[in-house]
Design an enzyme around this catalytic site. Structure first.
Site, PDB file in Angstrom:
ATOM      1  N   CYS A 255       0.900  -1.170   0.000  1.00 50.25           N
ATOM      2  CA  CYS A 255       0.000   0.000   0.000  1.00 50.25           C
ATOM      3  C   CYS A 255       0.925   1.203   0.000  1.00 50.25           C
ATOM      4  O   CYS A 255       1.176   1.814   1.031  1.00 50.25           O
ATOM      5  CB  CYS A 255      -0.895  -0.019   1.236  1.00 50.25           C
ATOM      6  SG  CYS A 255      -2.187  -1.242   1.152  1.00 50.25           S
ATOM      7  N   PRO A 258       1.475   7.704  -0.613  1.00 49.37           N
ATOM      8  CA  PRO A 258       2.207   8.488  -1.619  1.00 49.37           C
ATOM      9  C   PRO A 258       3.691   8.155  -1.736  1.00 49.37           C
ATOM     10  O   PRO A 258       4.420   8.864  -2.443  1.00 49.37           O
ATOM     11  CB  PRO A 258       2.017   9.926  -1.123  1.00 49.37           C
ATOM     12  CG  PRO A 258       1.905   9.794   0.356  1.00 49.37           C
ATOM     13  CD  PRO A 258       1.226   8.483   0.615  1.00 49.37           C
ATOM     14  N   LYS A 261       7.250   5.380   2.516  1.00 45.44           N
ATOM     15  CA  LYS A 261       8.004   4.184   2.924  1.00 45.44           C
ATOM     16  C   LYS A 261       8.676   3.514   1.730  1.00 45.44           C
ATOM     17  O   LYS A 261       9.701   2.873   1.882  1.00 45.44           O
ATOM     18  CB  LYS A 261       7.089   3.221   3.686  1.00 45.44           C
ATOM     19  CG  LYS A 261       6.607   3.851   4.982  1.00 45.44           C
ATOM     20  CD  LYS A 261       5.653   3.009   5.750  1.00 45.44           C
ATOM     21  CE  LYS A 261       4.987   3.811   6.855  1.00 45.44           C
ATOM     22  NZ  LYS A 261       4.068   4.881   6.371  1.00 45.44           N
ATOM     23  N   ASP A 304      -5.071  -4.184  -6.551  1.00 46.24           N
ATOM     24  CA  ASP A 304      -5.712  -4.402  -5.252  1.00 46.24           C
ATOM     25  C   ASP A 304      -4.870  -5.388  -4.445  1.00 46.24           C
ATOM     26  O   ASP A 304      -4.704  -6.544  -4.861  1.00 46.24           O
ATOM     27  CB  ASP A 304      -7.132  -4.958  -5.520  1.00 46.24           C
ATOM     28  CG  ASP A 304      -7.907  -5.243  -4.247  1.00 46.24           C
ATOM     29  OD1 ASP A 304      -7.324  -5.117  -3.144  1.00 46.24           O
ATOM     30  OD2 ASP A 304      -9.092  -5.602  -4.361  1.00 46.24           O
ATOM     31  N   CYS A 376      -1.392   3.536  11.079  1.00 49.84           N
ATOM     32  CA  CYS A 376      -1.261   4.752  11.894  1.00 49.84           C
ATOM     33  C   CYS A 376      -2.518   4.852  12.768  1.00 49.84           C
ATOM     34  O   CYS A 376      -3.089   5.918  12.924  1.00 49.84           O
ATOM     35  CB  CYS A 376      -1.029   5.990  11.050  1.00 49.84           C
ATOM     36  SG  CYS A 376      -2.283   6.286   9.802  1.00 49.84           S
TER      37      CYS A 376
END
Ligand SMILES: C[S@@+](CC[C@H](N)C(=O)[O-])C[C@H]1O[C@@H](n2cnc3c(N)ncnc32)[C@H](O)[C@@H]1O
Length: 447
Positions: A255, A258, A261, A304, A376
């Site tokens: 994932c 933007p 990581k 996905d 998060c």
């Protein structure tokens, strides 16, 4: 005539906090309405939008106590202007006369001249209130401007820490950077920053994290355009630090957008085959920009994460980073609009999606490899409970989360890590990192 930043703030806030509750994100609304502004006017507008979202319930509560009769629903702009004005009087050091005069004028621009006198009176009165003393007498939920469901969930999940989480979440987050290890060590970077009169302190939990004493624009950071420094919270730097893989191994950032990581993984593993996946093609453009700025490479894929058949080439990965979509309840300092957009009913759907992603990605890892799961979030359902349930489902998975938190030298580190049944939970801390959860899951060689 140049645009009025306070008016632009009201325009943005009516999209973020509309009467029906289905608002735009703060980031999107700022982007839409800051166009006619420049420099410090843009800064003022952003501060008003952040400040009103951060302290919304407290500001509304006091405002409602001042009104002899409630404002009509059609007076939303006037209400938002009043919230901006009270915020300015309570939480900024802008001159009182400038604030008190600005809002009655704004009422005329809003075609609500009837509200000019009211605004003037309310803002004068606000100047006589000490917001800290006022909030001290209110319940935490109101003092810290929290939606009821979230406050109740924190109390259920963390009975001893709930109030500290709430109080940390209402503060402003520091500007935190990640130094690119390709350009030397962190101390060298602190010296380079000092040469530009930017004072920075090392983080205590992530090896390349730096805290700036004062936020600056990224343009002022030496080497920012060349990828020497990136903006990233210290807790958000931990998941990629936990990835272990051969130098030339295969790593999936599942994932990725933007790309914070992804960039960090590229800095750590410059020779690896790095795949950056995200479902959102618009956000993937930002991954490409991040990689370009860092001078790094990755295969960027739209797909996905919960349905790998549509994008996976069948070659297993040594490591997967799953920085899953989540409630974002650990980063309310940076995204205070989340408090007003997220609903209690969103959580089961997020938990279901996270579980599907974990289950779908696990077979893509080679035996002995790992998956680092991160959110998060500060909610157990998305974190330790999610991972415990996964471990119970997967016979060939074990919790391999190291003691990432280690000794902490800073006095204010009162929350830190918590004893959870799987992975490591960080809670937001004033002046330091966001709330974050991370678990490293190792695939045993034989199922
Ligand atoms: C927490 S953000 C990732 C932040 C990113 N790792 C970083 O450090 O910059 C979660 C991301 O998950 C993506 N996402 C949501 N559902 C997805 C899915 N089913 N498959 C792949 N990506 C998905 C969102 O588009 C979003 O970019």
């Amino acid at each position: 005539m140049t645009a009025d930043p306070r008016w632009q703030a009201v325009k943005a806030l009516r999209e973020i906090l509309p009467a029906n509750g289905q608002g735009h994100s703060l980031r999107e609304a700022l982007k839409m309405h800051r166009q006619p502004l420049e420099g410090s006017a843009r800064g003022l507008m952003a501060d008003l939008c952040f400040g009103v979202c951060r302290h919304r319930a407290l500001l509304e509560h006091w405002l409602n106590q001042q009104l002899q009769k409630p404002l009509k629903a059609s007076a939303l702009d006037v209400r938002l202007a009043l919230l901006c004005g009270i915020y300015e009087r309570w939480f900024t050091d802008r001159p009182a006369h400038a604030v008190v005069n600005a809002y009655p004028d704004l009422c005329r621009t809003l075609k609500a001249p009837w509200a000019a006198g009211l605004t003037n009176a309310v803002l004068r009165k606000a100047g006589n209130v000490d917001p800290v003393a006022y909030a001290a007498d209110l319940p935490v939920e109101l003092a810290c401007s929290l939606p009821r469901w979230l406050w109740q969930q924190w109390q259920a999940d963390w009975p001893e820490q709930a109030e500290a989480i709430a109080r940390a979440s209402i503060t402003e987050a520091p500007m935190t950077l990640r130094a690119n290890r390709r350009y030397g060590d962190r101390d060298g970077m602190i010296t380079a920053l000092a040469a530009q009169d930017i004072s920075a302190q090392p983080g205590t939990r992530a090896p390349f994290a730096l805290y700036l004493d004062q936020a600056v624009s990224v343009e002022q950071l030496p080497g920012f355009r060349d990828g020497v420094l990136s903006v990233q919270d210290e807790a958000a730097q931990l998941p990629a630090e936990l990835i272990e893989a051969p130098e030339q191994g295969r790593i999936l950032d599942a994932c990725a957008a933007p790309g914070g990581k992804t960039g960090q993984l590229a800095e750590r593993f410059p020779l690896a085959t790095l795949v950056a996946l995200d479902q959102d093609t618009r956000r993937l453009a930002r991954v490409r920009e991040t990689l370009k700025r860092l001078g790094a490479e990755a295969t960027v894929v739209a797909g996905d994460a919960a349905a790998p058949d549509s994008w996976w080439d069948g070659e297993q990965f040594d490591a997967i980073l799953l920085d899953a979509p989540c409630s974002a309840t650990g980063i309310l300092r940076r995204q205070p609009d989340v408090k007003w957009h997220r609903r209690a009913d969103d959580i089961p759907a997020l938990v279901g999606l996270q579980a599907r992603m974990l289950d779908a990605l696990w077979p893509l890892i080679s035996p002995g490899g790992m998956l680092v799961y991160a959110t998060c979030s500060t909610l157990k359902a998305e974190n330790a409970d999610q991972v415990s349930a996964f471990l119970a489902r997967q016979a060939d998975a074990r919790d391999d989360t190291p003691d990432i938190l280690g000794p902490d030298t800073l006095e204010q580190a009162t929350l830190g890590d918590l004893p959870v049944n799987a992975g490591a939970q960080l809670l937001p801390q004033e002046g330091r990192h966001d709330g974050f959860y991370v678990a490293r899951l190792r695939k045993t060689a034989i199922a």
